[in-house]
Design an enzyme around this catalytic site. Structure first.
Site, PDB file in Angstrom:
ATOM      1  N   ARG A  58       0.808  -1.218   0.000  1.00  0.00           N
ATOM      2  CA  ARG A  58       0.000   0.000   0.000  1.00  0.00           C
ATOM      3  C   ARG A  58       0.839   1.264   0.000  1.00  0.00           C
ATOM      4  O   ARG A  58       0.428   2.287  -0.540  1.00  0.00           O
ATOM      5  CB  ARG A  58      -0.941  -0.004   1.197  1.00  0.00           C
ATOM      6  CG  ARG A  58      -2.008  -1.061   1.004  1.00  0.00           C
ATOM      7  CD  ARG A  58      -3.067  -0.969   2.031  1.00  0.00           C
ATOM      8  NE  ARG A  58      -4.045  -2.021   1.809  1.00  0.00           N
ATOM      9  CZ  ARG A  58      -5.036  -2.272   2.627  1.00  0.00           C
ATOM     10  NH1 ARG A  58      -5.183  -1.563   3.725  1.00  0.00           N
ATOM     11  NH2 ARG A  58      -5.891  -3.235   2.373  1.00  0.00           N
ATOM     12  N   ASP A 167     -14.985   9.521   8.887  1.00  0.00           N
ATOM     13  CA  ASP A 167     -13.911   8.542   8.682  1.00  0.00           C
ATOM     14  C   ASP A 167     -12.588   9.273   8.849  1.00  0.00           C
ATOM     15  O   ASP A 167     -12.510  10.486   8.606  1.00  0.00           O
ATOM     16  CB  ASP A 167     -14.008   7.916   7.285  1.00  0.00           C
ATOM     17  CG  ASP A 167     -13.293   6.578   7.207  1.00  0.00           C
ATOM     18  OD1 ASP A 167     -13.973   5.538   7.206  1.00  0.00           O
ATOM     19  OD2 ASP A 167     -12.041   6.573   7.167  1.00  0.00           O
TER      20      ASP A 167
HETATM   21  C1  LIG Z   1     -13.767  -1.684   6.551  1.00  0.00           C
HETATM   22  S1  LIG Z   1     -14.274  -0.008   6.592  1.00  0.00           S
HETATM   23  C2  LIG Z   1     -15.908  -0.168   7.270  1.00  0.00           C
HETATM   24  C3  LIG Z   1     -16.931   0.616   6.493  1.00  0.00           C
HETATM   25  C4  LIG Z   1     -18.379   0.464   6.968  1.00  0.00           C
HETATM   26  N1  LIG Z   1     -18.523   0.868   8.344  1.00  0.00           N
HETATM   27  C5  LIG Z   1     -18.861  -0.928   6.755  1.00  0.00           C
HETATM   28  O1  LIG Z   1     -19.027  -1.680   7.723  1.00  0.00           O
HETATM   29  O2  LIG Z   1     -19.087  -1.323   5.610  1.00  0.00           O
HETATM   30  C6  LIG Z   1     -13.331   0.599   7.994  1.00  0.00           C
HETATM   31  C7  LIG Z   1     -13.175   2.120   7.991  1.00  0.00           C
HETATM   32  O3  LIG Z   1     -12.702   2.523   9.278  1.00  0.00           O
HETATM   33  C8  LIG Z   1     -11.870   3.648   9.095  1.00  0.00           C
HETATM   34  N2  LIG Z   1     -11.017   3.847  10.290  1.00  0.00           N
HETATM   35  C9  LIG Z   1      -9.960   3.101  10.691  1.00  0.00           C
HETATM   36  N3  LIG Z   1      -9.408   3.639  11.794  1.00  0.00           N
HETATM   37  C10 LIG Z   1     -10.140   4.735  12.101  1.00  0.00           C
HETATM   38  C11 LIG Z   1     -10.061   5.726  13.127  1.00  0.00           C
HETATM   39  N4  LIG Z   1      -9.113   5.697  14.077  1.00  0.00           N
HETATM   40  N5  LIG Z   1     -10.972   6.717  13.122  1.00  0.00           N
HETATM   41  C12 LIG Z   1     -11.937   6.768  12.172  1.00  0.00           C
HETATM   42  N6  LIG Z   1     -12.055   5.877  11.175  1.00  0.00           N
HETATM   43  C13 LIG Z   1     -11.168   4.871  11.140  1.00  0.00           C
HETATM   44  C14 LIG Z   1     -11.105   3.317   7.822  1.00  0.00           C
HETATM   45  O4  LIG Z   1     -10.566   4.461   7.197  1.00  0.00           O
HETATM   46  C15 LIG Z   1     -12.169   2.609   6.977  1.00  0.00           C
HETATM   47  O5  LIG Z   1     -12.774   3.455   6.042  1.00  0.00           O
END
Ligand SMILES: C[S@@+](CC[C@H](N)C(=O)[O-])C[C@H]1O[C@@H](n2cnc3c(N)ncnc32)[C@H](O)[C@@H]1O
Length: 297
Positions: A58, A167
């Site tokens: 990445r 996010d």
């Molecule tokens: C796998 S996606 C989940 C998307 C959606 N909630 C779903 O279940 O389909 C995880 C998301 O969490 C975000 N994320 C990870 N660490 C985070 C943090 N410390 N604060 C906010 N968002 C975070 C990532 O950028 C990513 O877009």
């Protein structure tokens, strides 16, 4: 079905461990440890040893863009350029998502939040509802919430209904704001909600769909690190934090669940991902469905 955008892994062409020697950029143990620590300290994201290739793959694009030759140089660049930390987080975050993912959550939201609100609010305008999609990725989750609310609350425009979608990844938030999806993503959308999409102007039919403005206008998108301050004045009727805490360790997850519990109104709901069920006691929360928790009144 996975998100319709190619995954970061696919774009970056991650190498299996056996192919380490073919790597384009020098990537030492110390580099991996340093970058893992940065991801943990900044975002709570745990990058265990098994994620080495993922990190390499990445971030390789980033090194190419910056014209760097080694990860050591990238670490120096990060140190000298505070703003690069955001690009680093954007590169390593996993954004997999889809419309109507874990659809039982939306059945519950309809029956326990949207329909009761519609019934109670029928005679008076201005009733308030707040829903938070925490870790919203490219928007599939908040757009699904918005469609469900709009469908069951016919006079939604008369009320004070807002969805906050946040996010940590600024690239993915920008993508979410656009509200555009490949037409194939419609396969996940139950028939009664398809009217909330239209074909994108200027493109051949069947390529890209756009979420209608009346649905989009229910959502506010923001960048927010869940580990940082939360600038909220009021409480939420429902919080979705699904498939985000899987990237965190136990203490971070426990602390976050405590904060969500304080941020949802008594009687409101917390929806979490299918592999994230809360083990052990979480004072103030009762399990009321599959990965659905209710704040005790
Ligand atoms: C796998 S996606 C989940 C998307 C959606 N909630 C779903 O279940 O389909 C995880 C998301 O969490 C975000 N994320 C990870 N660490 C985070 C943090 N410390 N604060 C906010 N968002 C975070 C990532 O950028 C990513 O877009």
């Amino acid at each position: 079905m996975a998100s319709t955008t190619p995954t970061k892994a696919a774009r970056a062409g991650e190498l299996p461990a056996a192919e380490d020697s073919r790597r384009e950029f020098e990537f030492s143990d110390a580099d991996f440890r340093h970058l893992s620590k940065l991801a943990y300290d900044h975002a709570g994201i745990v990058l265990a040893e098994g994620k080495r290739n993922l990190v390499y793959g990445r971030l390789s694009r980033r090194l190419r863009t910056l014209n760097l030759e080694t990860f050591r140089q990238y670490r120096d660049f990060l140190e000298a350029n505070e703003r690069e930390v955001q690009s680093f987080i954007n590169s390593i975050s996993t954004n997999h998502t889809k419309l109507f993912r874990e659809s039982h959550h939306f059945d519950h939201l309809r029956a326990n939040v949207a329909i009761p609100f519609a019934q109670a609010g029928r005679s008076k305008s201005g009733s308030r509802m707040r829903v938070w999609s925490a870790g919203c990725s490219s928007g599939e989750e908040p757009y699904t919430i918005a469609m469900v609310l709009k469908h069951d609350i016919p006079d939604i425009a008369r009320h004070d209904v807002k969805i906050l979608a946040t996010d940590i990844d600024t690239d993915i938030v920008a993508k979410a704001v656009a509200g555009e999806f490949a037409t194939s993503a419609m396969d996940e959308v139950p028939r009664q909600y398809r009217e909330y999409f239209r074909n994108k102007d200027g493109e051949p039919k069947g390529q890209t769909v756009v979420v209608n403005q009346d649905v989009r206008s229910l959502i506010t998108f923001r960048k927010l690190n869940l580990l940082g301050e939360w600038p909220f004045k009021g409480l939420f009727d429902a919080i979705f934090c699904r498939n985000v805490m899987i990237y965190f360790d136990g203490p971070t997850k426990t602390r976050l669940v405590e904060r969500f519990t304080q941020q949802v109104r008594p009687g409101g709901f917390l929806y979490i991902g299918h592999s994230e069920s809360l083990i052990g006691g979480h004072p103030g929360l009762s399990l009321v469905g599959r990965t659905i928790y209710r704040r005790e009144a």
